[in-house]
Design an enzyme around this catalytic site. Structure first.
Site, short mmCIF file in Angstrom:
data_model
loop_
_atom_site.label_atom_id
_atom_site.label_comp_id
_atom_site.label_asym_id
_atom_site.label_seq_id
_atom_site.Cartn_x
_atom_site.Cartn_y
_atom_site.Cartn_z
N PHE A 132 4.88 -0.72 0.01
CA PHE A 132 6.22 -1.28 0.17
C PHE A 132 6.68 -1.78 -1.20
CE2 PHE A 132 9.28 -4.60 1.39
CZ PHE A 132 10.07 -3.88 2.26
N ARG A 137 11.88 6.01 12.32
CA ARG A 137 10.70 5.19 12.65
C ARG A 137 10.86 4.59 14.04
NH1 ARG A 137 8.85 0.79 8.54
NH2 ARG A 137 10.68 -0.22 9.46
N TYR A 180 6.92 -11.78 11.66
CA TYR A 180 8.12 -11.46 12.43
C TYR A 180 8.10 -10.05 13.00
CZ TYR A 180 9.32 -10.04 7.63
OH TYR A 180 9.29 -9.52 6.36
N LYS A 181 7.03 -9.30 12.78
CA LYS A 181 6.95 -7.96 13.35
C LYS A 181 6.17 -8.03 14.67
CE LYS A 181 7.00 -5.92 8.69
NZ LYS A 181 8.42 -5.55 8.64
N ASP A 215 -2.46 -6.11 2.44
CA ASP A 215 -1.19 -6.45 3.07
C ASP A 215 -1.26 -5.98 4.51
OD1 ASP A 215 1.43 -6.39 4.10
OD2 ASP A 215 2.32 -6.02 2.14
#
Length: 423
Positions: A141, A384, A235-236, A210
């Site tokens: 990312f 996605r 938050y995922k 990560d």
């Protein structure tokens, strides 16, 4: 006889919805199916939990109580009487079992980027004096790369991007650490955390992981695999809410050597002593920096109630079943040749999302969203779909694939090269 003659609707008619009954059977047999009631959901098929998890039902009342009573009435007393001061470690201990860590090894606070910076710089400081480089996941990312390069500039090291599968071959005695994503955000590929960590250790380097796209979706095993440092967002798949605080993991044997580049009063051995000289606290507390974001922290704590009685192994089993089923449905419902999975088929290499290469992906996703199926896309050509086993049903997976087929049949086919596509 032509196909058109055999089928009065013509050769481009939609296929039979052959997987709907199977979805119903799978949902009835799903041991995690009742967990869906722990979330605020509607008729939308929500497959974007890999970007922002759904709202757990326990959160609104808890946040209202924090605002009205703990802040509104108790005010400053809540730091002690309501447990605000210890929230970063307490909530870290709630996350710990979901990532395979013992209590006292995870602290919650700050953003993922800030925690990445702490982990990378502290890792460099713990590395040998002869180290001249850090390795960075070449598919990472973007923010991870930005942080790694900034940390390297500050410490005089070089950054070398390496494909995750090649880290074991590329690490040398000059490597201080490698920063690697457990699951690739674009493709959903699961990288080999045990193998890469072991290869780094064999060369004397540290492993920094990560976990943003794996925590809450699959077993991680930080302690079992000897990971040195790890960070992740909440938050995922942990459903902590927009911008909810991230976490930092430090292996127990490294905690006394953890030299944070962001020493703050909250990580001081005597935080209320106001000593101008910094003395780090013992243990994971030294991963803290400044005053915690209490409203977000306590919303996250309430969100984690949704995990009560749930094992990450059961979540992983459902995740794989969901993604397998979705891929089967896409193969049955989507026009041939219009989409191609870029997510590994092998279970040991798959996270909890399915990424499909699709020409004109942005327009296709917009069409899905207009029809009540929410995923997202990444430039230039990737659709996605994130599967959160706590609340995603097999009916959701079947509906999403069916609507994808409808959208693709309704939109003119675009050559893949027009958008730089790979599919």
């Amino acid at each position: 006889m032509s196909d058109a003659a055999e089928n009065p609707l013509g050769p481009d008619a939609p296929p039979a919805r052959e997987h709907a009954g199977r979805a119903e059977q799978l949902d009835v047999a799903d041991p995690l199916g009742a967990l869906r009631d722990r979330f605020v959901l509607d008729d939308t098929v929500y497959l974007d939990g890999n970007s922002l998890g759904a709202l757990p039902r326990a959160v609104p009342d808890r946040v209202a109580d924090v605002i009205a009573r703990e802040w509104g009435e108790l005010r400053i007393r809540s730091w002690s009487e309501s447990g605000w001061w210890t929230a970063p470690e307490r909530i870290g201990d709630k996350i710990a079992p979901l990532i395979g860590a013992a209590p006292g090894r995870v602290v919650v606070g700050d953003s993922t980027s800030v925690n990445l910076f702490k982990a990378v710089v502290a890792g460099i400081r713990m590395a040998g004096k002869g180290c001249t480089e850090i390795l960075v996941d070449a598919t990472t990312f973007p923010t991870d790369g930005y942080i790694a390069r900034s940390a390297a500039r500050m410490t005089g090291l070089a950054v070398r991007p390496v494909e995750p599968a090649r880290i074991g071959d590329e690490v040398t005695e000059r490597t201080a650490l490698a920063l690697v994503n457990h699951v690739d955000y674009r493709t959903g590929r699961l990288n080999d955390l045990p193998g890469i960590t072991a290869a780094l250790h064999s060369a004397g380097a540290l492993a920094v992981w990560d976990l943003c796209h794996s925590a809450g979706a699959l077993p991680v095993g930080l302690d079992a695999h000897g990971v040195d440092l790890a960070v992740g967002c909440t938050y995922k798949y942990l459903n902590g809410g927009p911008g909810s605080p991230a976490y930092l993991y430090v292996r127990e044997s490294l905690q006394e050597r953890f030299d944070s580049p962001l020493p703050g009063w909250n990580s001081h051995a005597e935080p209320f002593g106001m000593d101008p000289d910094y003395a780090p606290a013992d243990g994971i507390v030294r991963g803290r920096v400044g005053t915690p974001d209490i409203l977000s922290l306590l919303a996250l704590e309430a969100a984690l109630v949704a995990w009560d009685g749930v094992t990450i192994e059961d979540v992983r089993a459902k995740s794989l079943a969901l993604t397998d089923f979705f891929l089967d449905c896409v193969a049955a419902y989507a026009p041939q040749g219009r989409v191609r999975s870029v997510t590994p088929a092998e279970h040991q290499r798959r996270g909890s999302q399915v990424s499909l290469a699709c020409a004109d992906a942005g327009e296709v996703m917009a069409g899905l969203i207009r029809r009540g199926v929410v995923g997202d896309f990444r430039h230039p050509d990737v659709l996605r779909f994130g599967f959160t086993p706590l609340y995603t049903s097999f009916a959701d997976a079947e509906q999403a694939a069916w609507v994808l087929g409808e959208v693709l049949r309704a939109q003119p086919e675009v050559e893949a090269g027009a958008t730089g596509g790979r599919g």
